[in-house]
Design an enzyme around this catalytic site. Sequence first.
Site, PDB file in Angstrom:
ATOM      1  CD  GLU A 141      17.932  48.278   3.595  1.00 40.36           C
ATOM      2  OE1 GLU A 141      18.723  47.851   3.983  1.00 40.36           O
ATOM      3  OE2 GLU A 141      17.041  48.190   2.735  1.00 40.36           O
ATOM      4  CD  GLU A 151      14.957  47.547  -0.447  1.00 44.81           C
ATOM      5  OE1 GLU A 151      15.223  46.272  -0.042  1.00 44.81           O
ATOM      6  OE2 GLU A 151      15.484  48.401   0.123  1.00 44.81           O
ATOM      7  CG  HIS A 164      20.084  44.341   7.606  1.00 45.75           C
ATOM      8  ND1 HIS A 164      18.808  44.413   6.408  1.00 45.75           N
ATOM      9  CD2 HIS A 164      19.655  43.778   8.459  1.00 45.75           C
ATOM     10  CE1 HIS A 164      17.920  43.541   6.925  1.00 45.75           C
ATOM     11  NE2 HIS A 164      18.259  43.294   8.065  1.00 45.75           N
ATOM     12  CD  GLU A 184      21.963  46.411   3.717  1.00 46.62           C
ATOM     13  OE1 GLU A 184      21.204  46.922   4.142  1.00 46.62           O
ATOM     14  OE2 GLU A 184      21.894  45.185   3.647  1.00 46.62           O
ATOM     15  CB  THR A 240      19.622  51.028   1.234  1.00 44.23           C
ATOM     16  OG1 THR A 240      20.088  50.324   2.246  1.00 44.23           O
ATOM     17  CG2 THR A 240      19.793  50.472  -0.300  1.00 44.23           C
ATOM     18  CD  GLU A 297      17.653  44.257   2.872  1.00 45.14           C
ATOM     19  OE1 GLU A 297      17.149  44.746   2.027  1.00 45.14           O
ATOM     20  OE2 GLU A 297      18.318  44.939   3.734  1.00 45.14           O
TER      21      GLU A 297
END
Length: 396
Positions: free
Chosen positions: A262, A138, A265, A229, A232, A176
């Site tokens: 996440e 990250e 997104h 995405e 994650t 993020e």
Amino acid sequence: MDLKLTAPAFQSHKFTSSPLPPRMATLRSPRFYMASTLRTGAKEVDLKKPFMPPREVHVQVTHSMPPQKIEIFKSIEGWAEENILIHLKPVEKCWQPQDFLPDPVSDGFEEQVRELRERAKEIPDEYYVVLVGDMITEEALPTYQTMLNTLDGVRDETGASPTPWAMWTRAWTAEENRHGDLLNKYLYLSGRVDMRQIEKTIQYLIGSGMDPRTENSPYLGFIYTSFQERATFVSHGNTARHAKDYGDIKLAQICGTIASDEKRHETAYCKIVEKLFEIDPEGTVLAFADMMRKKISMPAHLMYDGRDDNLFEHFSSVAQRLGVYTAKDYADILEFLVGRWKVETLTGLSGEGQKAQEFVCNLAPRIRKLDERARSRAKEAPTLPFSWIFDRQVKL
């Protein structure tokens, strides 16, 4: 992004990219090796140089998208403004890292820190290896924003462009950014990790950059981000589950909150690719197959701490063993995207397009079979030290 999934978590060779966990990478045919690498083990580092040489070198392709395709992205800017920007949250309604951490101005700050550290004592080292790896991933956010701004037709041309694509990239980056900040501060307060080694790893990783082989093409770029995405989301969701099992409800809440971001997104990026399938099914399915043939390299696959030249592979092995991010997850994500984008039902494709369609639709079962074969051949995993946890030993 973490993305919690030897590029990503996947390839057993030093700093090369692949989507499969280390034990599966050995089953890959030589024809799949897309890159040569430059090894930079600790003994080879020239301390007189203020920079590191490239840690991954392969033939790079740039600007592979035909120029006329750029017009597609300009033509759907209005659609992006209405359908993509809605997946951002106003800053005033967003959570912030401080919402989950001890309040440094409160009289009870020291007691809150002690409580955090007491909870942290109950969590095993192997979990911290995975959590640190996710956090470092990250924290390499500058690299990811840079990558998005290489994509033709959607990049932020000025650094403050008012196009919906540029506004999304900047605001996505801002959202993020909280993920690494929160995990970094939590780990600092926990007292369980060597922050200096972690900080070195972050510096190395950002300096190394990344080339996910998206070739400046938003077709490839948005397929890549859709996959990442979701990866994650899966990884942070699983770290949340483990934290709860270990009795740290606050840490579980932290990881779960990040996973929720996440997921949101992922929805935005998936909608972009869905729109591309609607407008240009042939070009999009060819891009999907191209990206999957290259393998989805994880953003942090060049991870290095100044000591372990196979650090990402070792971190990935621990994540695989704990079930935080596995080959099964990789296959599940691919299968999800094939279904989400209704790839199996595409019609009117050329012969080449039909081959690409068949490839991506049949790939997930192949990956699962490779994983099952690798599991049956797997040997007892070794135990290795991780500098992030003061060189304590962890089983891979």
